[in-house]
Design a protein around this motif. Structure first.
Motif, PDB file in Angstrom:
ATOM      1  N   ASN A 256       0.784  -1.243   0.000  1.00 44.82           N
ATOM      2  CA  ASN A 256       0.000   0.000   0.000  1.00 44.82           C
ATOM      3  C   ASN A 256       0.815   1.292   0.000  1.00 44.82           C
ATOM      4  O   ASN A 256       0.284   2.348  -0.313  1.00 44.82           O
ATOM      5  CB  ASN A 256      -0.924   0.028   1.227  1.00 44.82           C
ATOM      6  N   ASN A 257       2.100   1.220   0.387  1.00 42.24           N
ATOM      7  CA  ASN A 257       2.904   2.440   0.451  1.00 42.24           C
ATOM      8  C   ASN A 257       3.302   2.806  -0.978  1.00 42.24           C
ATOM      9  O   ASN A 257       4.362   2.420  -1.476  1.00 42.24           O
ATOM     10  CB  ASN A 257       4.129   2.203   1.346  1.00 42.24           C
ATOM     11  N   LEU A 258       2.436   3.534  -1.644  1.00 42.17           N
ATOM     12  CA  LEU A 258       2.481   3.733  -3.099  1.00 42.17           C
ATOM     13  C   LEU A 258       3.863   4.126  -3.611  1.00 42.17           C
ATOM     14  O   LEU A 258       4.415   3.494  -4.509  1.00 42.17           O
ATOM     15  CB  LEU A 258       1.446   4.800  -3.487  1.00 42.17           C
ATOM     16  N   PHE A 259       4.460   5.164  -3.029  1.00 42.55           N
ATOM     17  CA  PHE A 259       5.705   5.692  -3.586  1.00 42.55           C
ATOM     18  C   PHE A 259       6.894   4.772  -3.311  1.00 42.55           C
ATOM     19  O   PHE A 259       7.761   4.609  -4.156  1.00 42.55           O
ATOM     20  CB  PHE A 259       5.953   7.110  -3.068  1.00 42.55           C
ATOM     21  N   GLU A 260       6.919   4.150  -2.121  1.00 38.11           N
ATOM     22  CA  GLU A 260       8.003   3.209  -1.851  1.00 38.11           C
ATOM     23  C   GLU A 260       7.931   2.014  -2.801  1.00 38.11           C
ATOM     24  O   GLU A 260       8.967   1.519  -3.266  1.00 38.11           O
ATOM     25  CB  GLU A 260       7.968   2.719  -0.401  1.00 38.11           C
ATOM     26  N   GLU A 261       6.727   1.552  -3.104  1.00 28.87           N
ATOM     27  CA  GLU A 261       6.581   0.412  -4.020  1.00 28.87           C
ATOM     28  C   GLU A 261       7.069   0.770  -5.423  1.00 28.87           C
ATOM     29  O   GLU A 261       7.770  -0.011  -6.073  1.00 28.87           O
ATOM     30  CB  GLU A 261       5.123  -0.058  -4.057  1.00 28.87           C
ATOM     31  N   ILE A 262       6.698   1.956  -5.904  1.00 30.63           N
ATOM     32  CA  ILE A 262       7.154   2.394  -7.243  1.00 30.63           C
ATOM     33  C   ILE A 262       8.677   2.480  -7.254  1.00 30.63           C
ATOM     34  O   ILE A 262       9.339   2.004  -8.191  1.00 30.63           O
ATOM     35  CB  ILE A 262       6.512   3.755  -7.610  1.00 30.63           C
ATOM     36  N   ALA A 263       9.251   3.081  -6.204  1.00 27.85           N
ATOM     37  CA  ALA A 263      10.710   3.215  -6.098  1.00 27.85           C
ATOM     38  C   ALA A 263      11.370   1.827  -6.079  1.00 27.85           C
ATOM     39  O   ALA A 263      12.425   1.612  -6.687  1.00 27.85           O
ATOM     40  CB  ALA A 263      11.067   3.995  -4.838  1.00 27.85           C
ATOM     41  N   LYS A 264      10.732   0.867  -5.387  1.00 29.85           N
ATOM     42  CA  LYS A 264      11.262  -0.502  -5.285  1.00 29.85           C
ATOM     43  C   LYS A 264      11.387  -1.140  -6.669  1.00 29.85           C
ATOM     44  O   LYS A 264      12.424  -1.726  -6.998  1.00 29.85           O
ATOM     45  CB  LYS A 264      10.315  -1.329  -4.397  1.00 29.85           C
ATOM     46  N   PHE A 265      10.341  -1.025  -7.475  1.00 31.23           N
ATOM     47  CA  PHE A 265      10.366  -1.633  -8.812  1.00 31.23           C
ATOM     48  C   PHE A 265      11.449  -0.995  -9.684  1.00 31.23           C
ATOM     49  O   PHE A 265      12.162  -1.690 -10.423  1.00 31.23           O
ATOM     50  CB  PHE A 265       8.998  -1.510  -9.491  1.00 31.23           C
ATOM     51  N   ARG A 266      11.582   0.324  -9.602  1.00 31.46           N
ATOM     52  CA  ARG A 266      12.578   1.034 -10.413  1.00 31.46           C
ATOM     53  C   ARG A 266      13.991   0.636  -9.968  1.00 31.46           C
ATOM     54  O   ARG A 266      14.868   0.376 -10.787  1.00 31.46           O
ATOM     55  CB  ARG A 266      12.377   2.549 -10.283  1.00 31.46           C
ATOM     56  N   TYR A 371      11.331  14.808  -7.587  1.00 35.16           N
ATOM     57  CA  TYR A 371      12.404  14.889  -6.589  1.00 35.16           C
ATOM     58  C   TYR A 371      12.264  13.748  -5.581  1.00 35.16           C
ATOM     59  O   TYR A 371      13.244  13.125  -5.176  1.00 35.16           O
ATOM     60  CB  TYR A 371      12.371  16.227  -5.832  1.00 35.16           C
ATOM     61  N   PHE A 372      11.018  13.503  -5.179  1.00 32.55           N
ATOM     62  CA  PHE A 372      10.744  12.481  -4.168  1.00 32.55           C
ATOM     63  C   PHE A 372      11.033  11.072  -4.701  1.00 32.55           C
ATOM     64  O   PHE A 372      11.776  10.294  -4.100  1.00 32.55           O
ATOM     65  CB  PHE A 372       9.292  12.606  -3.696  1.00 32.55           C
ATOM     66  N   ILE A 373      10.448  10.739  -5.864  1.00 30.46           N
ATOM     67  CA  ILE A 373      10.586   9.377  -6.403  1.00 30.46           C
ATOM     68  C   ILE A 373      12.042   9.047  -6.721  1.00 30.46           C
ATOM     69  O   ILE A 373      12.529   7.957  -6.419  1.00 30.46           O
ATOM     70  CB  ILE A 373       9.692   9.188  -7.663  1.00 30.46           C
ATOM     71  N   GLU A 374      12.742   9.991  -7.332  1.00 32.04           N
ATOM     72  CA  GLU A 374      14.143   9.718  -7.690  1.00 32.04           C
ATOM     73  C   GLU A 374      15.012   9.545  -6.442  1.00 32.04           C
ATOM     74  O   GLU A 374      15.864   8.671  -6.378  1.00 32.04           O
ATOM     75  CB  GLU A 374      14.700  10.834  -8.593  1.00 32.04           C
ATOM     76  N   SER A 375      14.760  10.375  -5.441  1.00 31.33           N
ATOM     77  CA  SER A 375      15.519  10.268  -4.193  1.00 31.33           C
ATOM     78  C   SER A 375      15.204   8.947  -3.484  1.00 31.33           C
ATOM     79  O   SER A 375      16.098   8.245  -3.000  1.00 31.33           O
ATOM     80  CB  SER A 375      15.170  11.462  -3.287  1.00 31.33           C
ATOM     81  N   LEU A 376      13.919   8.587  -3.457  1.00 32.83           N
ATOM     82  CA  LEU A 376      13.494   7.354  -2.792  1.00 32.83           C
ATOM     83  C   LEU A 376      14.023   6.115  -3.524  1.00 32.83           C
ATOM     84  O   LEU A 376      14.439   5.139  -2.894  1.00 32.83           O
ATOM     85  CB  LEU A 376      11.963   7.330  -2.710  1.00 32.83           C
ATOM     86  N   THR A 377      14.019   6.158  -4.857  1.00 31.54           N
ATOM     87  CA  THR A 377      14.565   5.046  -5.650  1.00 31.54           C
ATOM     88  C   THR A 377      16.021   4.799  -5.262  1.00 31.54           C
ATOM     89  O   THR A 377      16.449   3.659  -5.048  1.00 31.54           O
ATOM     90  CB  THR A 377      14.453   5.341  -7.164  1.00 31.54           C
ATOM     91  N   LYS A 378      16.775   5.886  -5.140  1.00 34.17           N
ATOM     92  CA  LYS A 378      18.201   5.786  -4.783  1.00 34.17           C
ATOM     93  C   LYS A 378      18.365   5.234  -3.362  1.00 34.17           C
ATOM     94  O   LYS A 378      19.225   4.387  -3.104  1.00 34.17           O
ATOM     95  CB  LYS A 378      18.838   7.177  -4.902  1.00 34.17           C
ATOM     96  N   GLU A 379      17.519   5.675  -2.431  1.00 37.96           N
ATOM     97  CA  GLU A 379      17.632   5.189  -1.042  1.00 37.96           C
ATOM     98  C   GLU A 379      17.281   3.707  -0.929  1.00 37.96           C
ATOM     99  O   GLU A 379      17.944   2.959  -0.213  1.00 37.96           O
ATOM    100  CB  GLU A 379      16.729   6.028  -0.127  1.00 37.96           C
ATOM    101  N   VAL A 380      16.220   3.294  -1.633  1.00 37.04           N
ATOM    102  CA  VAL A 380      15.840   1.872  -1.633  1.00 37.04           C
ATOM    103  C   VAL A 380      16.992   1.048  -2.217  1.00 37.04           C
ATOM    104  O   VAL A 380      17.390   0.010  -1.665  1.00 37.04           O
ATOM    105  CB  VAL A 380      14.536   1.644  -2.438  1.00 37.04           C
ATOM    106  N   GLU A 381      17.536   1.529  -3.334  1.00 36.94           N
ATOM    107  CA  GLU A 381      18.637   0.820  -3.994  1.00 36.94           C
ATOM    108  C   GLU A 381      19.859   0.702  -3.064  1.00 36.94           C
ATOM    109  O   GLU A 381      20.425  -0.384  -2.901  1.00 36.94           O
ATOM    110  CB  GLU A 381      19.030   1.562  -5.275  1.00 36.94           C
ATOM    111  N   ASP A 382      20.247   1.793  -2.438  1.00 39.15           N
ATOM    112  CA  ASP A 382      21.429   1.782  -1.554  1.00 39.15           C
ATOM    113  C   ASP A 382      21.258   0.802  -0.396  1.00 39.15           C
ATOM    114  O   ASP A 382      22.158   0.022  -0.070  1.00 39.15           O
ATOM    115  CB  ASP A 382      21.711   3.187  -1.002  1.00 39.15           C
ATOM    116  N   LYS A 383      20.057   0.827   0.232  1.00 41.49           N
ATOM    117  CA  LYS A 383      19.805  -0.075   1.366  1.00 41.49           C
ATOM    118  C   LYS A 383      19.780  -1.542   0.900  1.00 41.49           C
ATOM    119  O   LYS A 383      20.245  -2.441   1.609  1.00 41.49           O
ATOM    120  CB  LYS A 383      18.484   0.290   2.047  1.00 41.49           C
ATOM    121  N   ALA A 384      19.237  -1.768  -0.284  1.00 39.62           N
ATOM    122  CA  ALA A 384      19.174  -3.143  -0.809  1.00 39.62           C
ATOM    123  C   ALA A 384      20.580  -3.657  -1.141  1.00 39.62           C
ATOM    124  O   ALA A 384      20.911  -4.810  -0.858  1.00 39.62           O
ATOM    125  CB  ALA A 384      18.276  -3.205  -2.037  1.00 39.62           C
TER     126      ALA A 384
END
Length: 517
Positions: A256-266, A371-384
């Motif tokens: 359900n966390n819409l933006f985190e999920e989109i960032a995860k797929f990217r 700004y949000f999605i690109e930053s979140l994509t990078k944070e998800v990627e770094d943590k993964a």
């Protein structure tokens, strides 16, 4: 200042600015590293495949549901199998009691497969089968049926899940120990690369890792690490990464966390492309992460079940805005039972409304540059990546699973999530806030226990009619080949064509490989 985090514990700022954008070049969709999607035109060229996961009771009953779903606009079938089928027991086995046809369809022999797809030409439909430990046997049934239909095997398309590592880590429907299980998987890779070139030989699954309680970050880190283990096993067997790499697909969860999920797929697409390049892939298609998504079963509530329609809609948007190739949407009643026909139809209509009314598919990667999605994509990627590096240091996924690392991490996240719900820190509408006094009159789909007797009678009849001498010879050949490096797939196909059952083939290999405890 109020602190807000995603479900993976990533801090969310109050507002994002250009300075929060990661330093990435202008990435093009359809080009390495595929953050923005695997096709240059994405859904403008072709919509995602709309699948509905279905299977229950007998092959006859499931066949009726497939014809219904196809009549309602489903583009591909997705088969759920019952537990005995998943763990290699025929319906008349003592351990199958109480489970036959319950969480999926019971498939014991080629005769059941013939019934399951009666009136459906395999050349004209793409079929996904959620099956792991016995995936090679179900694929053999499917191939044998395609041959009986006179189909061109070069045109047969679909996917077997075939991802055993996540079974040890999160789900539990394994049979054999990891080493022989990996051998069976590479046999499938090898055989399909020559005989079934359009078939996705594995769907490396994060879905069940997420259902077991992982975060979004853990879901992609553990899934991609498992993918890496399969690739290395295939390379060790002498297979060409540029050939088998094109037939690997993935299966993710949408929560359900819409933006985190989109960032995860990217992030997942970018990470996989990078991994495959490092492992030696030079063909662009072998570096592409193509994936199927299913909306989050664990997010559905038994309380106020109609609220689940809204949850599934958010999850559908996350998958589409994240660039999925294929999607299954859950029925609103799935916290109570298998979906009724009405719930399955509403779930499919949710996809169709997003496809044809929302505008979400009209441009490629519509949230790119945010700004949000690109930053979140990078944070998800770094943590993964941090988790992937930990697993690599242990010697890879198999070692990490044997040490219990993945299982412990998932259990810790599941506990933390539940604790937050119980403390009220995490609000689940209708569960720990906004409750109502309700009498639940949602129609529930029930499976009759008499199905086991029906399947047992079919097996008795089959065994009396088939050529037992041929069946015994086929099973003996499988047993002997299992003790060498010979590819098992041709022998298993021959056995099922002579109507050897799923349980007989599984038991033959149990005697050679043993069982994982």
């Amino acid at each position: 200042m109020k602190k807000i985090t995603t479900d993976s514990g990533i801090d969310i700022k109050e507002v994002y600015y250009p300075a929060d954008l990661p330093n990435t070049e202008q990435e093009k969709p359809g080009s390495f590293p595929y953050t923005r999607g695997v096709q240059p035109d994405m859904y403008r060229g072709k919509l995602w495949t709309m699948r509905q996961y279905a299977g229950f009771s007998t092959a006859e009953e499931s066949n009726k549901r497939y014809h219904y779903l196809l009549s309602q606009g489903v583009m591909g079938l997705s088969v759920a199998f019952d537990l005995p089928t998943q763990i290699g027991y025929d319906s008349d086995h003592a351990l199958a009691e109480g489970e036959v046809g319950k969480v999926g369809v019971a498939i014991d022999s080629l005769e059941d497969m013939e019934t399951l797809f009666k009136g459906i030409q395999l050349e004209q439909v793409s079929t996904s089968m959620t099956i792991n430990a016995t995936g090679f046997i179900l694929l053999a049934f499917y191939v044998a049926l395609a041959k009986k239909q006179g189909a061109d095997l070069k045109k047969i398309s679909g996917t077997i899940q075939n991802d055993i590592l996540k079974e040890y880590a999160a789900r539990g429907t394994y049979i054999y120990p990891p080493k022989p299980s990996m051998r069976i998987i590479t046999d499938i890779f090898e055989w399909c690369s020559k005989e079934l070139p359009k078939w996705n030989t594995i769907s490396i699954s994060g879905y069940h890792i997420r259902e077991a309680g992982s975060t979004a970050v853990q879901e992609i880190a553990f899934t991609l690490s498992n993918g890496k283990a399969y690739v290395k096993a295939a390379i060790d067997k002498g297979l060409d990464i540029n050939v088998f790499g094109k037939r690997l697909s993935f299966f993710f969860n949408a929560h359900n966390n819409l933006f985190e999920e989109i960032a995860k797929f990217r992030a997942a697409r970018k990470m996989w492309a990078t991994m495959m390049k490092e492992l030696g892939a030079t063909d662009e298609k072998a570096m592409m992460l193509r994936f199927h998504t299913q909306t989050g079963g664990a997010t559905l509530t038994a309380q106020q079940p109609l609220n689940n329609i809204c949850r599934v809609t958010i999850q559908t948007l996350a998958a589409v805005l994240g660039g999925t190739q294929s999607l299954h949407t859950n029925g609103y009643d799935e916290a109570l039972s298998l979906p009724t026909e009405e719930a399955a139809r509403i779930a499919l209509r949710t996809q169709q409304i997003v496809a044809f009314e929302s505008g979400a598919p009209d441009t490629v990667d519509p949230l790119a540059g945010s700004y949000f999605i690109e930053s979140l994509t990078k944070e998800v990627e770094d943590k993964a990546w941090q988790l992937v590096e930990k697993i690599d240091a242990m010697g890879g996924s198999v070692a990490a699973i044997e040490e219990g690392f993945m299982q412990d991490e998932i259990a810790r996240s599941a506990y933390e999530y539940q604790r937050n719900i119980e403390s009220g820190e995490k609000i689940i509408v209708g569960v720990n806030k906004f409750q109502v006094q309700e009498t639940n009159n949602t129609p529930v789909f029930k499976i009759d226990d008499s199905i086991r007797q029906v399947q047992s009678d079919k097996l008795k009849s089959l065994r009396s009619r088939r050529d037992q001498v041929k069946v015994d010879a086929c099973l003996q050949a499988i047993s002997q080949a299992a003790q060498t490096n010979e590819n098992l797939m041709p022998l298993v196909i021959e056995a099922v064509e002579n109507y050897a059952t799923l349980g007989e083939i599984s038991d033959t290999l149990r005697k050679v490989f043993g069982e994982y405890q």
